[in-house]
Motif scaffolding. Structure first.
Motif, PDB file in Angstrom:
ATOM      1  N   PRO A  75      50.621 -25.725  21.577  1.00  0.00           N
ATOM      2  CA  PRO A  75      51.236 -26.725  20.684  1.00  0.00           C
ATOM      3  C   PRO A  75      50.265 -27.104  19.557  1.00  0.00           C
ATOM      4  CG  PRO A  75      50.614 -27.711  22.787  1.00  0.00           C
ATOM      5  CD  PRO A  75      50.461 -26.230  22.946  1.00  0.00           C
ATOM      6  N   VAL A  76      50.829 -27.461  18.420  1.00  0.00           N
ATOM      7  CA  VAL A  76      50.026 -27.737  17.222  1.00  0.00           C
ATOM      8  C   VAL A  76      50.208 -29.188  16.810  1.00  0.00           C
ATOM      9  CG1 VAL A  76      49.603 -27.131  14.816  1.00  0.00           C
ATOM     10  CG2 VAL A  76      50.237 -25.348  16.462  1.00  0.00           C
ATOM     11  N   GLU A  77      49.090 -29.886  16.572  1.00  0.00           N
ATOM     12  CA  GLU A  77      49.107 -31.251  16.060  1.00  0.00           C
ATOM     13  C   GLU A  77      48.582 -31.230  14.623  1.00  0.00           C
ATOM     14  OE1 GLU A  77      47.393 -35.710  17.191  1.00  0.00           O
ATOM     15  OE2 GLU A  77      46.305 -33.910  17.819  1.00  0.00           O
ATOM     16  N   VAL A  78      49.378 -31.752  13.695  1.00  0.00           N
ATOM     17  CA  VAL A  78      48.994 -31.793  12.290  1.00  0.00           C
ATOM     18  C   VAL A  78      48.504 -33.205  11.968  1.00  0.00           C
ATOM     19  CG1 VAL A  78      49.734 -31.469   9.905  1.00  0.00           C
ATOM     20  CG2 VAL A  78      50.685 -30.017  11.709  1.00  0.00           C
ATOM     21  N   ILE A  79      47.292 -33.286  11.414  1.00  0.00           N
ATOM     22  CA  ILE A  79      46.688 -34.565  11.040  1.00  0.00           C
ATOM     23  C   ILE A  79      46.338 -34.502   9.552  1.00  0.00           C
ATOM     24  CG2 ILE A  79      44.851 -36.221  11.520  1.00  0.00           C
ATOM     25  CD1 ILE A  79      44.551 -34.942  14.266  1.00  0.00           C
ATOM     26  N   SER A  80      46.748 -35.507   8.806  1.00  0.00           N
ATOM     27  CA  SER A  80      46.534 -35.492   7.358  1.00  0.00           C
ATOM     28  C   SER A  80      45.915 -36.809   6.902  1.00  0.00           C
ATOM     29  CB  SER A  80      47.864 -35.259   6.618  1.00  0.00           C
ATOM     30  OG  SER A  80      48.760 -36.335   6.856  1.00  0.00           O
ATOM     31  N   CYS A  81      45.461 -36.830   5.648  1.00  0.00           N
ATOM     32  CA  CYS A  81      44.918 -38.047   5.057  1.00  0.00           C
ATOM     33  C   CYS A  81      45.029 -37.966   3.543  1.00  0.00           C
ATOM     34  CB  CYS A  81      43.462 -38.272   5.483  1.00  0.00           C
ATOM     35  SG  CYS A  81      42.320 -37.020   4.860  1.00  0.00           S
ATOM     36  N   TYR A  82      45.087 -39.107   2.923  1.00  0.00           N
ATOM     37  CA  TYR A  82      44.991 -39.199   1.464  1.00  0.00           C
ATOM     38  C   TYR A  82      44.490 -40.596   1.108  1.00  0.00           C
ATOM     39  CZ  TYR A  82      49.522 -41.720   1.371  1.00  0.00           C
ATOM     40  OH  TYR A  82      50.540 -42.634   1.560  1.00  0.00           O
ATOM     41  N   GLU A  83      43.990 -40.734  -0.114  1.00  0.00           N
ATOM     42  CA  GLU A  83      43.428 -42.002  -0.553  1.00  0.00           C
ATOM     43  C   GLU A  83      44.522 -42.940  -1.017  1.00  0.00           C
ATOM     44  OE1 GLU A  83      40.650 -41.131  -3.605  1.00  0.00           O
ATOM     45  OE2 GLU A  83      39.212 -40.145  -2.278  1.00  0.00           O
ATOM     46  N   PRO A 132      34.964 -36.113   6.176  1.00  0.00           N
ATOM     47  CA  PRO A 132      35.072 -37.380   6.918  1.00  0.00           C
ATOM     48  C   PRO A 132      36.260 -37.415   7.870  1.00  0.00           C
ATOM     49  CG  PRO A 132      35.601 -37.678   4.588  1.00  0.00           C
ATOM     50  CD  PRO A 132      35.017 -36.317   4.719  1.00  0.00           C
ATOM     51  N   LEU A 133      37.328 -36.662   7.582  1.00  0.00           N
ATOM     52  CA  LEU A 133      38.450 -36.604   8.520  1.00  0.00           C
ATOM     53  C   LEU A 133      38.000 -35.969   9.831  1.00  0.00           C
ATOM     54  CD1 LEU A 133      41.423 -36.904   9.306  1.00  0.00           C
ATOM     55  CD2 LEU A 133      41.882 -34.737   8.129  1.00  0.00           C
ATOM     56  N   MET A 134      37.237 -34.882   9.744  1.00  0.00           N
ATOM     57  CA  MET A 134      36.723 -34.246  10.966  1.00  0.00           C
ATOM     58  C   MET A 134      35.776 -35.175  11.713  1.00  0.00           C
ATOM     59  SD  MET A 134      35.966 -30.381   9.614  1.00  0.00           S
ATOM     60  CE  MET A 134      37.300 -29.273   9.151  1.00  0.00           C
ATOM     61  N   ALA A 135      34.901 -35.859  10.969  1.00  0.00           N
ATOM     62  CA  ALA A 135      33.974 -36.788  11.617  1.00  0.00           C
ATOM     63  C   ALA A 135      34.720 -37.936  12.277  1.00  0.00           C
ATOM     64  CB  ALA A 135      32.978 -37.319  10.580  1.00  0.00           C
ATOM     65  N   TYR A 136      35.752 -38.416  11.629  1.00  0.00           N
ATOM     66  CA  TYR A 136      36.548 -39.508  12.195  1.00  0.00           C
ATOM     67  C   TYR A 136      37.217 -39.073  13.498  1.00  0.00           C
ATOM     68  CZ  TYR A 136      40.072 -43.235  12.377  1.00  0.00           C
ATOM     69  OH  TYR A 136      40.876 -44.282  12.771  1.00  0.00           O
ATOM     70  N   LEU A 137      37.725 -37.861  13.522  1.00  0.00           N
ATOM     71  CA  LEU A 137      38.385 -37.362  14.727  1.00  0.00           C
ATOM     72  C   LEU A 137      37.384 -37.058  15.839  1.00  0.00           C
ATOM     73  CD1 LEU A 137      41.048 -35.014  13.076  1.00  0.00           C
ATOM     74  CD2 LEU A 137      41.391 -37.297  14.011  1.00  0.00           C
ATOM     75  N   ARG A 138      36.105 -36.860  15.466  1.00  0.00           N
ATOM     76  CA  ARG A 138      35.069 -36.665  16.494  1.00  0.00           C
ATOM     77  C   ARG A 138      34.626 -37.977  17.114  1.00  0.00           C
ATOM     78  NH1 ARG A 138      32.633 -33.111  12.650  1.00  0.00           N
ATOM     79  NH2 ARG A 138      31.118 -34.773  12.175  1.00  0.00           N
ATOM     80  N   GLY A 139      35.113 -39.098  16.586  1.00  0.00           N
ATOM     81  CA  GLY A 139      34.745 -40.393  17.144  1.00  0.00           C
ATOM     82  C   GLY A 139      33.753 -41.162  16.311  1.00  0.00           C
ATOM     83  N   GLU A 140      33.727 -40.938  15.002  1.00  0.00           N
ATOM     84  CA  GLU A 140      32.838 -41.675  14.107  1.00  0.00           C
ATOM     85  C   GLU A 140      33.677 -42.553  13.178  1.00  0.00           C
ATOM     86  OE1 GLU A 140      29.854 -39.251  12.176  1.00  0.00           O
ATOM     87  OE2 GLU A 140      30.085 -37.677  13.692  1.00  0.00           O
ATOM     88  N   PRO A 141      34.062 -43.752  13.603  1.00  0.00           N
ATOM     89  CA  PRO A 141      34.979 -44.578  12.808  1.00  0.00           C
ATOM     90  C   PRO A 141      34.356 -45.148  11.537  1.00  0.00           C
ATOM     91  CG  PRO A 141      34.216 -45.795  14.729  1.00  0.00           C
ATOM     92  CD  PRO A 141      33.696 -44.408  14.876  1.00  0.00           C
ATOM     93  N   LYS A 142      33.020 -45.119  11.426  1.00  0.00           N
ATOM     94  CA  LYS A 142      32.361 -45.746  10.274  1.00  0.00           C
ATOM     95  C   LYS A 142      32.288 -44.836   9.052  1.00  0.00           C
ATOM     96  CE  LYS A 142      31.383 -49.612  12.403  1.00  0.00           C
ATOM     97  NZ  LYS A 142      32.003 -50.888  11.997  1.00  0.00           N
TER      98      LYS A 142
END
Length: 396
Positions: A75-83, A132-142
């Motif tokens: 299964p595939v999970e799509v995660i996106s972001c924009y400013e 930063p999206l990858m870092a955020y998903l690794r558990g770095e909320p800052k």
């Protein structure tokens, strides 16, 4: 739609048996740039879409999801972001409704290269947004600040006081324009806000006792007509606001004169020194959402202190001013009213004890501290029902 491949990145990781496909979007009126990273490659693919072409964006997401799912048999999970920016939150709601986990990012929270000159383009920014999206998903909320997206109803509730603020600015512009036109002929005693402004205009004379030039008078008449239109609009908005703030609007049905947080508005108005406008602004800008603690609340409004320390240098820089500017200015205004009308409040006593008869900078600094303390007291009052200590209620 154009596609490009740029610098290498670690491929998107898997999570709970599902593989992740990451998208970062740079939205502008000229084009939409979409950066895609999948577990199939360690490179970023860039796609250029027409502006506001959300249908093509959904097709791109579906093609990516299908291709990755067929290759990896997972299964595939799509995660996106924009400013956050001009486009608001409609795209966030669209993507969430299509099964995409989207994040709206505060642009000011993203770290940038501090060199004097750096390369910048939409393509570069889109690629950098994936890191930063990858870092955020690794558990770095800052690594960034995620915007709390309001509901459509909450967003619509804010229209009322924000439109009134814009109309007040427009009213000031018309008044200043009329006064400026008359000043060049030596007329300084005309009041554009007077109920009989049209009649008094006909009686005006210049400094040398002559009639106003015809074209000048015609322009002022048109300005007065615009001013009257703005005044009628303000009256309509204030009538609706007062209906929400009164006990008459307790019906549970959602209508044009209802408000998602009408009870909070009415609770605030019970306190002396708080009127319908302050209550509507504070609820619409701040108290419509939840906060875990008072530090979060102060940070959201930008009333938290910002300390600077480097080596032997240590000093306070004042408040951060990084939050909601409208809410911050409203709280400072309310703090002045609070110390004037809530004489038995410990906050007022605290202010007067420290300021005494001093004026100027010390007084302004202290009132900001009162605004921060008062904001926290009002938040506790709305959340728990505990009236701020020493606060007086209005007589019914």
């Amino acid at each position: 739609m154009e596609a490009r491949t740029v610098n290498n990145l670690p491929p998107a990781a898997s999570h709970d048996g599902a593989v992740r496909c990451l998208l970062a979007m740079e939205l502008s009126k000229k084009s939409w740039i979409v950066a895609v990273n999948t577990p199939l490659s360690d490179k970023i693919s860039l796609y250029k879409l027409k502006p506001c072409d959300w249908k093509e964006l959904l097709k791109l997401i579906e093609r990516t999801r299908t291709r990755v799912g067929q290759e990896l048999k997972k299964p595939v999970e799509v995660i996106s972001c924009y400013e956050a920016g001009y486009d608001g939150f409609w795209l966030h709601r669209l993507l969430e409704g299509r099964g995409v986990r989207n994040h709206v990012i505060d642009p000011a929270s993203l770290q940038v290269d501090r060199r004097a000159r750096r390369a910048k383009s939409d393509r570069i920014d889109t690629g950098k947004l994936l890191r930063p999206l990858m870092a955020y998903l690794r558990g770095e909320p800052k690594v960034w600040s995620v915007v709390r997206v309001p509901t459509i109803a909450e967003e619509d509730d804010r229209r009322l006081h924000r439109e009134r603020a814009r109309l007040l600015n427009e009213r000031i512009q018309h008044v200043n324009r009329i006064n400026g036109l008359l000043a060049i002929h030596g007329v300084y005693d005309y009041e554009p806000m007077h109920p009989e402004r049209m009649q008094r205009l006909q009686q005006l004379r210049t400094a040398d006792r002559c009639k106003l030039p015809p074209r000048l008078q015609a322009e002022i008449v048109r300005q007065l007509q615009r001013l009257e239109l703005v005044l009628r609009m303000i009256e309509t908005i204030e009538t609706e606001r007062n209906a929400i703030a009164s006990a008459k609007s307790k019906s549970t049905s959602r209508s044009r004169s209802s408000h998602t947080n009408a009870k909070k508005i009415r609770d605030l108005i019970r306190l002396k020194s708080i009127g319908p406008e302050f209550a509507t602004v504070l609820v619409g800008e701040v108290f419509y959402r939840t906060f875990d603690n008072r530090k979060q609340l102060g940070s959201y409004v930008g009333l938290t202190p910002s300390h600077f320390q480097s080596g032997s240098m240590s000093r306070d820089q004042g408040i951060s001013r990084a939050g909601n500017a409208k809410a911050r200015s409203t709280m400072v205004e309310l703090a002045w009213l609070w110390v004037r009308h809530q004489l038995h409040s410990p906050l007022s006593a605290w202010f007067h004890d420290r300021v005494g008869k001093l004026k100027g900078r010390i007084k302004r600094i202290t009132i900001v501290a009162v605004a921060r303390k008062l904001l926290i007291a009002l938040w506790r009052y709305l959340e728990t029902g505990v009236i701020p200590e020493g606060a007086e209620l209005k007589s019914k």
